[in-house]
Scaffold this active site. Structure first.
Site, PDB file in Angstrom:
ATOM      1  N   ASN A  14       1.970 -10.671  -1.777  1.00 21.29           N
ATOM      2  CA  ASN A  14       2.405  -9.768  -1.202  1.00 21.29           C
ATOM      3  C   ASN A  14       1.778  -9.006  -0.143  1.00 21.29           C
ATOM      4  O   ASN A  14       2.270  -8.473   1.078  1.00 21.29           O
ATOM      5  CB  ASN A  14       3.087  -8.355  -2.318  1.00 21.29           C
ATOM      6  CG  ASN A  14       4.134  -9.031  -2.903  1.00 21.29           C
ATOM      7  OD1 ASN A  14       5.184  -8.584  -2.381  1.00 21.29           O
ATOM      8  ND2 ASN A  14       4.253  -9.514  -4.065  1.00 21.29           N
ATOM      9  N   LYS A  62     -12.721   5.173 -15.280  1.00 21.74           N
ATOM     10  CA  LYS A  62     -11.676   5.227 -14.334  1.00 21.74           C
ATOM     11  C   LYS A  62     -11.860   6.114 -13.303  1.00 21.74           C
ATOM     12  O   LYS A  62     -11.449   5.967 -12.139  1.00 21.74           O
ATOM     13  CB  LYS A  62     -10.083   5.212 -14.858  1.00 21.74           C
ATOM     14  CG  LYS A  62      -9.139   5.171 -13.964  1.00 21.74           C
ATOM     15  CD  LYS A  62      -7.731   5.634 -14.682  1.00 21.74           C
ATOM     16  CE  LYS A  62      -7.123   4.590 -15.519  1.00 21.74           C
ATOM     17  NZ  LYS A  62      -5.615   4.822 -15.619  1.00 21.74           N
ATOM     18  N   MET A  87      -3.198  -4.315 -10.839  1.00 22.21           N
ATOM     19  CA  MET A  87      -2.711  -4.014 -12.121  1.00 22.21           C
ATOM     20  C   MET A  87      -3.387  -3.014 -12.740  1.00 22.21           C
ATOM     21  O   MET A  87      -4.003  -3.157 -13.866  1.00 22.21           O
ATOM     22  CB  MET A  87      -2.771  -5.348 -12.716  1.00 22.21           C
ATOM     23  CG  MET A  87      -2.033  -6.412 -12.337  1.00 22.21           C
ATOM     24  SD  MET A  87      -0.318  -5.824 -12.297  1.00 22.21           S
ATOM     25  CE  MET A  87       0.596  -7.218 -12.163  1.00 22.21           C
ATOM     26  N   ARG A  88      -3.637  -1.734 -12.337  1.00 20.64           N
ATOM     27  CA  ARG A  88      -4.413  -0.627 -12.877  1.00 20.64           C
ATOM     28  C   ARG A  88      -3.185   0.396 -13.065  1.00 20.64           C
ATOM     29  O   ARG A  88      -2.466   0.674 -11.664  1.00 20.64           O
ATOM     30  CB  ARG A  88      -5.646  -0.319 -12.058  1.00 20.64           C
ATOM     31  CG  ARG A  88      -6.621  -1.351 -12.094  1.00 20.64           C
ATOM     32  CD  ARG A  88      -7.468  -1.365 -13.315  1.00 20.64           C
ATOM     33  NE  ARG A  88      -8.468  -2.503 -13.221  1.00 20.64           N
ATOM     34  CZ  ARG A  88      -9.139  -2.702 -14.281  1.00 20.64           C
ATOM     35  NH1 ARG A  88      -9.305  -1.926 -15.194  1.00 20.64           N
ATOM     36  NH2 ARG A  88      -9.777  -3.992 -14.233  1.00 20.64           N
ATOM     37  N   ASN A 104       4.803   1.313  -4.765  1.00 22.28           N
ATOM     38  CA  ASN A 104       4.457   0.383  -5.642  1.00 22.28           C
ATOM     39  C   ASN A 104       5.766  -0.806  -5.654  1.00 22.28           C
ATOM     40  O   ASN A 104       6.843  -0.264  -5.378  1.00 22.28           O
ATOM     41  CB  ASN A 104       4.354   0.705  -7.009  1.00 22.28           C
ATOM     42  CG  ASN A 104       3.908  -0.614  -7.933  1.00 22.28           C
ATOM     43  OD1 ASN A 104       3.106  -1.472  -7.671  1.00 22.28           O
ATOM     44  ND2 ASN A 104       4.461  -0.558  -9.402  1.00 22.28           N
ATOM     45  N   HIS A 106       7.668  -3.748  -8.047  1.00 25.93           N
ATOM     46  CA  HIS A 106       7.719  -4.566  -9.225  1.00 25.93           C
ATOM     47  C   HIS A 106       8.736  -5.250  -9.432  1.00 25.93           C
ATOM     48  O   HIS A 106       9.821  -5.093  -8.804  1.00 25.93           O
ATOM     49  CB  HIS A 106       7.915  -3.248 -10.279  1.00 25.93           C
ATOM     50  CG  HIS A 106       7.876  -3.806 -11.862  1.00 25.93           C
ATOM     51  ND1 HIS A 106       6.533  -4.107 -12.248  1.00 25.93           N
ATOM     52  CD2 HIS A 106       8.930  -3.990 -12.716  1.00 25.93           C
ATOM     53  CE1 HIS A 106       6.687  -4.486 -13.369  1.00 25.93           C
ATOM     54  NE2 HIS A 106       8.370  -4.374 -13.853  1.00 25.93           N
TER      55      HIS A 106
END
Ligand code: GAR
Length: 187
Positions: A14, A62, A87-88, A104, A106
């Site tokens: 992507n 984080k 993937m966070r 984002n 999905h």
């Protein structure tokens, strides 16, 4: 003209699709940010001539990783952030700081099947209609206001590999278009 930062964690197909389209516009891909050292995304960035940053999350909080990311965003003057297989889960503080500037993608028709393994989950569900969602990020797992969804009707007995291909092709077309519109309208 606006500047885009792309976050990825793995393969980066992507990321590449977005970069190839956005590089045709007057907008700039300021950088790739990736949390996995061996991610193929780095190879793609090199081939595309895009600056990349490795930001590890392990053995620190984080908060510390996000602080480093925020410094990169500042330095690279990124206006919009596109998560492309990142993937966070970003903290609420981070999302708040860049409110309405993080999007984002999905590979399911959200709110169905958030999180990992969305294509398999959609496939195994037996749902007739499958697709993708592009949305603003709000600090949840694949939640936030939906910008665009694209879908198709599965064929009888269509194999998983075919479904995967169709889903990825929808991603590669729709996500660059949405991002281009966001960059066009960014003041
Ligand atoms: C894409 O299918 C993207 O929609 C998905 O990860 C894949 C990354 O592939 N994202 C999520 O599942 C987010 N929860 P890529 O690295 O080849 O772009």
């Amino acid at each position: 003209m606006a500047r885009l930062a792309i976050f990825a964690s793995g393969n980066g197909s992507n990321f590449q699709a977005i970069a190839e389209e956005i590089q045709k516009t007057g907008h700039t891909i300021s950088c790739l940010i990736c949390d996995r050292k061996k991610a193929y995304s780095f190879e793609r960035a090199k081939n595309l001539g895009i600056k990349s940053y490795y930001v590890p999350y392990f053995e620190r909080s984080k908060e510390a990783a996000e602080q480093e990311i925020a410094e990169i965003i500042e330095k690279e003057k990124a206006d919009i952030i596109a998560l492309a297989g990142f993937m966070r889960i970003l903290s609420h503080q981070f999302v708040e700081k860049y409110k309405n500037r993080i999007v984002n993608i999905h590979p399911s028709l959200l709110p169905k099947y958030p999180g990992t393994g969305a294509i398999e989950k959609s496939y195994n569900s037996g749902d007739e209609e499958l697709g993708i969602t592009i949305h603003y990020v709000d600090g949840g797992v694949d939640t936030g206001p939906i910008i665009r969804q694209e879908s198709f009707k599965r064929k009888f007995n269509e194999p998983l590999e075919e479904i995967e291909k169709k889903i990825h092709n929808l991603e590669y077309t729709a996500y660059p278009e949405v991002i281009k519109n966001l960059l066009d309208s960014y003041q």
